[in-house]
Design a protein around this motif. Structure first.
Motif, short mmCIF file in Angstrom:
data_model
loop_
_atom_site.label_atom_id
_atom_site.label_comp_id
_atom_site.label_asym_id
_atom_site.label_seq_id
_atom_site.Cartn_x
_atom_site.Cartn_y
_atom_site.Cartn_z
N ALA A 61 -15.41 30.25 -4.78
CA ALA A 61 -14.92 29.75 -3.49
C ALA A 61 -15.51 30.53 -2.32
CB ALA A 61 -13.39 29.82 -3.45
N VAL A 62 -15.64 31.83 -2.47
CA VAL A 62 -16.22 32.64 -1.39
C VAL A 62 -17.65 32.21 -1.12
CG1 VAL A 62 -16.94 34.96 -0.71
CG2 VAL A 62 -14.70 34.61 -1.75
N SER A 67 -21.39 29.18 2.36
CA SER A 67 -22.62 28.40 2.31
C SER A 67 -23.87 29.27 2.13
CB SER A 67 -22.78 27.54 3.57
OG SER A 67 -21.71 26.64 3.67
N VAL A 68 -23.73 30.35 1.39
CA VAL A 68 -24.89 31.20 1.14
C VAL A 68 -25.60 30.70 -0.11
CG1 VAL A 68 -23.85 33.22 2.21
CG2 VAL A 68 -23.58 32.88 -0.24
N THR A 80 -14.16 41.31 -1.29
CA THR A 80 -14.09 39.96 -0.73
C THR A 80 -13.56 38.98 -1.76
OG1 THR A 80 -15.95 40.47 0.74
CG2 THR A 80 -15.44 38.15 0.39
N VAL A 81 -13.99 39.13 -2.98
CA VAL A 81 -13.48 38.27 -4.06
C VAL A 81 -12.00 38.57 -4.30
CG1 VAL A 81 -13.73 37.62 -6.50
CG2 VAL A 81 -15.76 38.14 -5.13
N GLU A 92 -7.53 25.28 -2.99
CA GLU A 92 -8.76 25.64 -2.27
C GLU A 92 -9.78 26.27 -3.22
OE1 GLU A 92 -7.67 26.75 2.27
OE2 GLU A 92 -6.79 28.09 0.76
N LEU A 93 -9.27 26.95 -4.24
CA LEU A 93 -10.18 27.58 -5.20
C LEU A 93 -10.91 26.55 -6.06
CD1 LEU A 93 -7.94 30.55 -6.38
CD2 LEU A 93 -9.85 30.63 -4.77
N LEU A 94 -10.38 25.34 -6.09
CA LEU A 94 -10.98 24.29 -6.93
C LEU A 94 -12.08 23.50 -6.21
CD1 LEU A 94 -7.62 23.03 -8.45
CD2 LEU A 94 -9.42 24.31 -9.64
#
Length: 166
Positions: A61-62, A67-68, A80-81, A92-94
């Motif tokens: 998700a991160v 968008s990297v 961050t994770v 949201e994780l899905l």
């Protein structure tokens, strides 16, 4: 968007699979986690598999949200994770997952996660409890004394050095 969704998922899933074995190198971590799972009424095998997939989903998700390119996964800070594991809502994780998974275990775990996220009630509470445990496990790795700000690449490198399976 990432350049190769399948490669990204495989990297995230690998991170999830090595998380608990690496954390278990710390004395007492495995026993504490098992006690927590028992207290919450979660089967140990199911709970640990959900934790693995939770970590993979958080990392995924991160990367998707930022968008990297997939190649930037390695530079992603473990902290961050860890934050994503508790700050993002389950559904949201899905977002942005591959349409299919090469590993049937990943597919089954994602389906169980998805079912729990949308079921609500006790299932949602279970995911909340697991999110806290995943975050804690990631923080344990992030606070490793030899690495000031470990990245996903650092964790995967430690897993390789520890001869953990891919």
């Amino acid at each position: 968007m990432t350049s190769d969704p399948d490669t990204l998922w495989r990297r995230c899933a690998h991170l999830g699979r090595v998380l608990l074995p690496l954390v278990d190198q710390e004395p007492g971590r495995k026993a504490d986690r098992h006690e927590n799972l028992r207290t919450w009424g979660i089967d140990t095998v199911v709970g640990e598999r959900l934790m693995e997939i939770f970590a993979a989903l958080a990392a995924h998700a991160v990367v998707i949200d930022s968008s990297v390119p997939t190649a930037q996964f390695d530079a992603l800070p473990v902290r961050t994770v860890a934050e994503a594991a508790t700050s993002k809502r389950d559904f949201e994780l899905l977002a942005g997952l591959p349409d299919s998974f090469a590993d049937v275990r990943d597919e089954q775990a994602v389906q169980l996660f998805r079912l729990s996220a949308y079921e609500g009630g006790q299932a949602s509470r279970r995911l909340f409890q697991l999110s806290r445990e995943v975050r804690h496990s990631l923080i344990v790795l992030a606070e490793h004394p030899l690495l000031p700000c470990p990245t996903c690449a650092d964790v995967l490198r430690r897993a390789t050095e520890a001869n953990l399976p891919k």
